[in-house]
Design a protein around this motif. Structure first.
Motif, PDB file in Angstrom:
ATOM      1  N   ASP A  71     -32.940 -35.544 -53.781  1.00  0.00           N
ATOM      2  CA  ASP A  71     -33.046 -34.243 -53.501  1.00  0.00           C
ATOM      3  C   ASP A  71     -32.251 -33.352 -54.603  1.00  0.00           C
ATOM      4  O   ASP A  71     -31.163 -33.853 -54.877  1.00  0.00           O
ATOM      5  CB  ASP A  71     -32.978 -33.660 -52.054  1.00  0.00           C
ATOM      6  N   VAL A  72     -32.881 -32.238 -54.967  1.00  0.00           N
ATOM      7  CA  VAL A  72     -32.302 -31.440 -56.180  1.00  0.00           C
ATOM      8  C   VAL A  72     -31.915 -30.005 -55.610  1.00  0.00           C
ATOM      9  O   VAL A  72     -33.031 -29.424 -55.278  1.00  0.00           O
ATOM     10  CB  VAL A  72     -32.952 -31.480 -57.444  1.00  0.00           C
ATOM     11  N   LEU A  73     -30.709 -29.637 -55.592  1.00  0.00           N
ATOM     12  CA  LEU A  73     -30.544 -28.105 -55.235  1.00  0.00           C
ATOM     13  C   LEU A  73     -30.626 -27.287 -56.381  1.00  0.00           C
ATOM     14  O   LEU A  73     -29.925 -27.679 -57.441  1.00  0.00           O
ATOM     15  CB  LEU A  73     -29.201 -27.908 -54.498  1.00  0.00           C
ATOM     16  N   VAL A  74     -31.439 -26.259 -56.356  1.00  0.00           N
ATOM     17  CA  VAL A  74     -31.464 -25.359 -57.577  1.00  0.00           C
ATOM     18  C   VAL A  74     -30.915 -24.158 -57.515  1.00  0.00           C
ATOM     19  O   VAL A  74     -31.015 -23.684 -56.366  1.00  0.00           O
ATOM     20  CB  VAL A  74     -32.808 -25.122 -57.857  1.00  0.00           C
ATOM     21  N   LEU A  75     -29.895 -23.655 -58.066  1.00  0.00           N
ATOM     22  CA  LEU A  75     -29.047 -22.463 -58.218  1.00  0.00           C
ATOM     23  C   LEU A  75     -29.721 -21.592 -59.321  1.00  0.00           C
ATOM     24  O   LEU A  75     -29.723 -21.606 -60.549  1.00  0.00           O
ATOM     25  CB  LEU A  75     -27.844 -22.623 -58.821  1.00  0.00           C
ATOM     26  N   GLN A  76     -30.373 -20.381 -58.730  1.00  0.00           N
ATOM     27  CA  GLN A  76     -30.940 -19.308 -59.370  1.00  0.00           C
ATOM     28  C   GLN A  76     -29.968 -18.181 -59.686  1.00  0.00           C
ATOM     29  O   GLN A  76     -28.909 -18.090 -58.906  1.00  0.00           O
ATOM     30  CB  GLN A  76     -32.143 -18.670 -58.495  1.00  0.00           C
ATOM     31  N   PRO A  77     -30.149 -17.686 -60.680  1.00  0.00           N
ATOM     32  CA  PRO A  77     -29.084 -16.587 -61.366  1.00  0.00           C
ATOM     33  C   PRO A  77     -29.025 -15.645 -60.239  1.00  0.00           C
ATOM     34  O   PRO A  77     -29.916 -14.800 -59.832  1.00  0.00           O
ATOM     35  CB  PRO A  77     -29.918 -16.133 -62.438  1.00  0.00           C
ATOM     36  N   ILE A  91     -27.815 -31.239 -58.423  1.00  0.00           N
ATOM     37  CA  ILE A  91     -27.738 -29.822 -58.501  1.00  0.00           C
ATOM     38  C   ILE A  91     -28.293 -29.134 -59.917  1.00  0.00           C
ATOM     39  O   ILE A  91     -27.655 -29.517 -61.113  1.00  0.00           O
ATOM     40  CB  ILE A  91     -26.463 -29.071 -58.445  1.00  0.00           C
ATOM     41  N   VAL A  92     -29.332 -28.343 -59.978  1.00  0.00           N
ATOM     42  CA  VAL A  92     -29.687 -27.773 -61.418  1.00  0.00           C
ATOM     43  C   VAL A  92     -29.409 -26.621 -61.334  1.00  0.00           C
ATOM     44  O   VAL A  92     -29.608 -25.791 -60.214  1.00  0.00           O
ATOM     45  CB  VAL A  92     -31.200 -27.990 -61.658  1.00  0.00           C
ATOM     46  N   SER A  93     -28.602 -25.971 -62.230  1.00  0.00           N
ATOM     47  CA  SER A  93     -28.175 -24.584 -62.371  1.00  0.00           C
ATOM     48  C   SER A  93     -28.770 -23.712 -63.412  1.00  0.00           C
ATOM     49  O   SER A  93     -28.699 -23.997 -64.762  1.00  0.00           O
ATOM     50  CB  SER A  93     -26.546 -24.615 -62.213  1.00  0.00           C
ATOM     51  N   LEU A  94     -29.312 -22.644 -62.956  1.00  0.00           N
ATOM     52  CA  LEU A  94     -29.843 -21.733 -64.010  1.00  0.00           C
ATOM     53  C   LEU A  94     -28.962 -20.476 -64.088  1.00  0.00           C
ATOM     54  O   LEU A  94     -29.358 -19.536 -64.711  1.00  0.00           O
ATOM     55  CB  LEU A  94     -31.153 -21.333 -63.528  1.00  0.00           C
ATOM     56  N   ASP A  95     -27.758 -20.383 -63.132  1.00  0.00           N
ATOM     57  CA  ASP A  95     -26.804 -19.367 -63.093  1.00  0.00           C
ATOM     58  C   ASP A  95     -25.822 -19.468 -63.861  1.00  0.00           C
ATOM     59  O   ASP A  95     -25.109 -20.527 -63.609  1.00  0.00           O
ATOM     60  CB  ASP A  95     -26.780 -19.398 -61.392  1.00  0.00           C
ATOM     61  N   PRO A  96     -25.471 -18.519 -64.879  1.00  0.00           N
ATOM     62  CA  PRO A  96     -24.273 -18.941 -65.822  1.00  0.00           C
ATOM     63  C   PRO A  96     -23.068 -18.481 -64.789  1.00  0.00           C
ATOM     64  O   PRO A  96     -21.727 -18.828 -65.449  1.00  0.00           O
ATOM     65  CB  PRO A  96     -24.442 -17.910 -66.734  1.00  0.00           C
ATOM     66  N   ASP A  97     -23.106 -17.775 -63.810  1.00  0.00           N
ATOM     67  CA  ASP A  97     -22.026 -17.610 -63.026  1.00  0.00           C
ATOM     68  C   ASP A  97     -21.347 -18.597 -62.185  1.00  0.00           C
ATOM     69  O   ASP A  97     -20.245 -18.252 -61.661  1.00  0.00           O
ATOM     70  CB  ASP A  97     -22.106 -16.408 -62.081  1.00  0.00           C
ATOM     71  N   ARG A  98     -22.217 -19.504 -62.048  1.00  0.00           N
ATOM     72  CA  ARG A  98     -21.714 -20.437 -60.759  1.00  0.00           C
ATOM     73  C   ARG A  98     -21.487 -21.798 -61.448  1.00  0.00           C
ATOM     74  O   ARG A  98     -21.935 -22.101 -62.712  1.00  0.00           O
ATOM     75  CB  ARG A  98     -22.750 -20.589 -59.679  1.00  0.00           C
ATOM     76  N   ARG A 118     -30.746 -23.324 -71.382  1.00  0.00           N
ATOM     77  CA  ARG A 118     -31.581 -22.755 -70.116  1.00  0.00           C
ATOM     78  C   ARG A 118     -31.051 -22.974 -68.814  1.00  0.00           C
ATOM     79  O   ARG A 118     -31.127 -22.509 -67.782  1.00  0.00           O
ATOM     80  CB  ARG A 118     -33.048 -23.124 -70.274  1.00  0.00           C
ATOM     81  N   ALA A 119     -30.589 -24.296 -68.774  1.00  0.00           N
ATOM     82  CA  ALA A 119     -30.101 -24.859 -67.576  1.00  0.00           C
ATOM     83  C   ALA A 119     -29.260 -26.122 -67.874  1.00  0.00           C
ATOM     84  O   ALA A 119     -29.031 -26.528 -68.932  1.00  0.00           O
ATOM     85  CB  ALA A 119     -31.222 -25.605 -66.721  1.00  0.00           C
ATOM     86  N   VAL A 120     -28.439 -26.415 -66.646  1.00  0.00           N
ATOM     87  CA  VAL A 120     -27.419 -27.394 -66.683  1.00  0.00           C
ATOM     88  C   VAL A 120     -27.819 -28.294 -65.269  1.00  0.00           C
ATOM     89  O   VAL A 120     -28.390 -27.680 -64.406  1.00  0.00           O
ATOM     90  CB  VAL A 120     -26.119 -27.244 -66.781  1.00  0.00           C
ATOM     91  N   ALA A 121     -27.132 -29.427 -65.258  1.00  0.00           N
ATOM     92  CA  ALA A 121     -27.245 -30.232 -63.893  1.00  0.00           C
ATOM     93  C   ALA A 121     -26.088 -31.383 -63.848  1.00  0.00           C
ATOM     94  O   ALA A 121     -25.610 -31.693 -64.759  1.00  0.00           O
ATOM     95  CB  ALA A 121     -28.769 -30.909 -63.856  1.00  0.00           C
ATOM     96  N   ALA A 122     -25.756 -31.390 -62.524  1.00  0.00           N
ATOM     97  CA  ALA A 122     -24.992 -32.459 -62.228  1.00  0.00           C
ATOM     98  C   ALA A 122     -25.464 -33.380 -61.054  1.00  0.00           C
ATOM     99  O   ALA A 122     -26.354 -32.840 -60.248  1.00  0.00           O
ATOM    100  CB  ALA A 122     -23.659 -31.806 -61.376  1.00  0.00           C
ATOM    101  N   VAL A 123     -25.099 -34.752 -61.430  1.00  0.00           N
ATOM    102  CA  VAL A 123     -26.209 -35.691 -60.697  1.00  0.00           C
ATOM    103  C   VAL A 123     -24.997 -36.626 -60.056  1.00  0.00           C
ATOM    104  O   VAL A 123     -24.098 -37.097 -60.923  1.00  0.00           O
ATOM    105  CB  VAL A 123     -27.304 -36.416 -61.515  1.00  0.00           C
ATOM    106  N   HIS A 124     -25.392 -37.124 -58.647  1.00  0.00           N
ATOM    107  CA  HIS A 124     -24.408 -38.138 -58.128  1.00  0.00           C
ATOM    108  C   HIS A 124     -25.336 -39.440 -58.194  1.00  0.00           C
ATOM    109  O   HIS A 124     -26.456 -39.138 -57.315  1.00  0.00           O
ATOM    110  CB  HIS A 124     -24.032 -37.595 -56.744  1.00  0.00           C
ATOM    111  N   ALA A 125     -25.232 -40.560 -58.717  1.00  0.00           N
ATOM    112  CA  ALA A 125     -25.938 -41.433 -58.767  1.00  0.00           C
ATOM    113  C   ALA A 125     -25.282 -42.782 -58.234  1.00  0.00           C
ATOM    114  O   ALA A 125     -24.801 -43.403 -58.874  1.00  0.00           O
ATOM    115  CB  ALA A 125     -26.679 -41.833 -59.955  1.00  0.00           C
TER     116      ALA A 125
END
Ligand SMILES: [Zn+2]
Length: 258
Positions: A71-77, A91-98, A118-125
């Motif tokens: 599962d992926v959490l998405v952070l909206q701006p 986590i997929v982040s579209l939010d430059p503040d977090r 447009r986005a960044v992501a951090a993944v635990h695998a």
């Protein structure tokens, strides 16, 4: 002892201690892989130091309750951070503040950034997440938000190497049930009925399969179990093991040097 990481990675000193950055990611997104200078056994001080490293308030550092799934959490701006961590392994982040963070001690941390920002992501695998295709699920979510896999740059951070990671038949079978090509990631071990699993290679192959250019995937090349001076390792330290933090922000302005 001189810290050994691949030439695509560099050491920095920030409020969270010694960290490693992936040089090709630096112009795209502030990020780091922490060392054991962060323990995460005392969450608040550690996350305050992570926040200070990015120059953001602690509430802007987002983590998840990791359950070895996809599962992926998405952070909206402009969105609010969840009051309690939600269950997810990326986590997929579209939010430059977090700042998006995941925690590891042998599992593979992966940070992704879009060349078009447009986005960044951090993944635990870990093995279960890799078998479930968590990095593939993350790229799919990025695509839903307009990111082309061909534009992604990936950094695969410190995790357990195939040198130190023996698994048994049920692990191999779990991979093969989902993916007939998975046997490329297993090499028979000295001990009969056991295999060495290369989680970094598995995640690299999955990224390539999703359309991320092989030349845009950078591996730190350091095994957590082999370097007690640098990394936490669950296999080495068991219940006493701390957790390292991999963190990324959708903003290239740099980390805070200490
Ligand atoms: Zn090793």
């Amino acid at each position: 002892m001189e810290p050994a990481v691949s030439p695509a990675f560099e050491w920095r000193q920030v409020p969270a201690g010694r960290v490693v950055v992936a040089v090709p990611l630096v112009p795209l997104a502030a990020h780091f892989f922490s060392t054991r200078d962060v323990s995460h056994q005392t969450r608040d001080p550690d996350y305050r130091s992570v926040a200070a490293s990015f120059g953001v308030p602690p509430r802007h550092v987002v983590d998840v309750r990791q359950v070895h799934g996809r599962d992926v959490l998405v952070l909206q701006p402009g969105g609010e951070s969840p009051a309690a961590p939600v269950e997810a392994d990326a986590i997929v982040s579209l939010d430059p503040d977090r700042v998006a963070t995941i925690r590891v001690a042998d599992c593979i941390p992966i940070l992704l950034a879009d060349r078009r920002r447009r986005a960044v992501a951090a993944v635990h695998a870990g093995w279960r997440g890799t078998a479930a295709g968590v990095v593939e699920a993350t790229v799919a979510v990025l695509e839903q938000h307009g990111v082309r896999p061909a534009d992604l740059v990936a950094a695969i951070g410190p995790g357990i190497g195939a040198c130190c990671y023996e698994v048994d038949r049920p692990v191999l079978d779990t991979f093969l049930r989902r993916d007939a090509a998975a046997d490329a990631w297993f090499v028979p071990a000295q001990t009969g009925g056991r295999w060495r699993l290369d989680l970094t290679r598995a995640n690299r192959d999955q990224l390539v399969r999703c359309g991320v250019p092989a030349g845009s995937i950078h591996e730190i090349g350091s095994c957590t179990r082999d370097r007690p001076d640098l990394w936490h390792s669950f296999r080495r330290e068991r219940d006493a093991a701390g957790r390292m933090v991999a963190a990324i922000r959708l903003r290239a302005s740099g980390l805070v040097d200490r």
